[in-house]
Design an enzyme around this catalytic site. Structure first.
Site, short mmCIF file in Angstrom:
data_model
loop_
_atom_site.label_atom_id
_atom_site.label_comp_id
_atom_site.label_asym_id
_atom_site.label_seq_id
_atom_site.Cartn_x
_atom_site.Cartn_y
_atom_site.Cartn_z
N LYS A 168 1.67 11.86 -4.93
CA LYS A 168 1.72 13.07 -4.65
C LYS A 168 3.46 13.47 -4.67
O LYS A 168 3.92 12.51 -3.89
CB LYS A 168 0.94 13.57 -2.68
CG LYS A 168 -0.59 13.31 -2.86
CD LYS A 168 -0.88 13.65 -1.61
CE LYS A 168 -2.68 13.67 -1.34
NZ LYS A 168 -3.08 13.87 -0.53
N HIS A 237 -12.73 6.90 -2.74
CA HIS A 237 -11.94 6.63 -1.27
C HIS A 237 -12.41 6.04 -1.07
O HIS A 237 -11.32 5.01 -0.16
CB HIS A 237 -11.91 7.58 -1.28
CG HIS A 237 -10.04 8.45 -0.49
ND1 HIS A 237 -9.40 8.24 -1.90
CD2 HIS A 237 -9.47 8.16 0.35
CE1 HIS A 237 -8.50 9.00 -1.01
NE2 HIS A 237 -8.88 9.44 0.02
N HIS A 263 1.64 6.30 1.24
CA HIS A 263 1.99 7.63 2.85
C HIS A 263 3.18 8.53 3.19
O HIS A 263 4.52 7.42 2.96
CB HIS A 263 0.98 7.05 3.77
CG HIS A 263 -0.52 7.20 3.71
ND1 HIS A 263 -1.13 6.09 4.35
CD2 HIS A 263 -0.85 7.74 3.14
CE1 HIS A 263 -2.66 6.47 4.33
NE2 HIS A 263 -2.37 6.91 2.83
#
Length: 291
Positions: A168, A237, A263
């Site tokens: 991301k 997931h 993360h």
């Protein structure tokens, strides 16, 4: 350029948001602007009461906590952009509060289930070989399914037993990968991928049956098909959750698991400690004489 068009360019270009996030934010904001228009207001009239009224109507129509929270995030980003561009004299975003999220514990496979599912025989067709490689790599690396689909052949470093992942916000990380997953990738690269490669393949690691880069939907189907044949109902997931939990169960520290998963904050990783504690509590109840 309309405010929404400019904001879309800002999200994708300056903030590096994913196409999925950009689409979601724009859909929410179109709803907000339509609501403003119905009230006889314009973009420059955006303030806290107008946004709260829009959110209230969404809740009345059945919008859940996660939907409302996403809408608040979209509005905050939008009003910050509008204030920077001089469209709004003041930014109402910081005064908008999102509903607290009830975080459910992620679904995970136990170690025995994972071993059984990954060790089962597969057919040696190109699709069968791909399915095994997809599932092995998802579990071995904990990558998101979209990250897996974006991998190129050169992202796998066989000598260093690592995979380069772009996550991301275009953040890059390198994650280790075990021998079983590398063996499955070797099979795919030797026999599966060459059978599907075509003019549109490019450097993509995983390919669809028409030769293009494997898309997220088809990768999800691969996981369901492979794990379903082993009697398991699990999604991509769930493999990510399982990998993280099994690392913690095996003694990995939280910071390492955070880096492994990509993360940005340890808060996102801490939920896996609850999963591990739940398993520890279950073992304690079954094993301790005074439990």
């Amino acid at each position: 350029m309309s405010p929404l068009d400019g904001f879309a360019a800002h999200l994708a270009g300056e903030l590096g948001r994913s196409p999925h996030t950009v689409r979601g934010y724009l859909a929410d904001l179109r709803s907000l602007l339509e609501d403003l228009e119905e009230q006889g207001l314009e973009v420059g009239d955006l303030d806290v009461p107008a946004v709260r009224a829009w959110l209230s109507r969404a809740r009345d129509r059945g919008a859940g906590r996660s939907t409302v929270a996403r809408r608040v995030a979209a509005v905050r980003a939008f009003t910050r952009y509008l204030h920077r561009e001089g469209v709004l004299a003041a930014d109402p975003g910081p005064r908008l509060s999102a509903p607290s999220q009830r975080r459910a514990l992620p679904a995970v496979l136990d170690e025995a289930q994972a071993e059984a599912a990954l060790s089962r025989p597969v057919d040696d067709t190109p699709v069968g070989t791909r399915r095994r490689a997809v599932v092995e790599l998802l579990y071995a690396t904990g990558v998101r399914v979209a990250e897996l689909c974006s991998l190129d052949v050169d992202d796998v470093d066989r000598a260093r037993t690592t995979v380069r992942v772009v996550g991301k916000g275009d953040k890059e990380r390198t994650v280790p990968v075990g021998a079983p997953a590398l063996d499955a990738l070797d099979d795919w690269l030797a026999a599966g991928r060459p059978a599907l490669v075509g003019p549109s393949s490019g450097p993509a690691l995983f390919l669809g049956v028409r030769g293009g880069r494997l898309d997220v939907r088809r990768a999800r189907e691969d996981v369901h098909a492979h794990l379903g044949a082993a009697g398991l109902d699990a999604a991509p997931h769930d493999l990510r959750h399982s990998a993280a939990t099994h690392l913690l169960n095996g003694g990995a520290d939280l910071r390492s698991v955070q880096e492994f998963l990509g993360h940005a904050s340890p808060r996102s990783t801490q939920i896996y400690t609850h999963v591990s504690v739940d398993r520890l509590r279950d073992v304690y109840r079954r094993s301790h004489p005074r439990a």
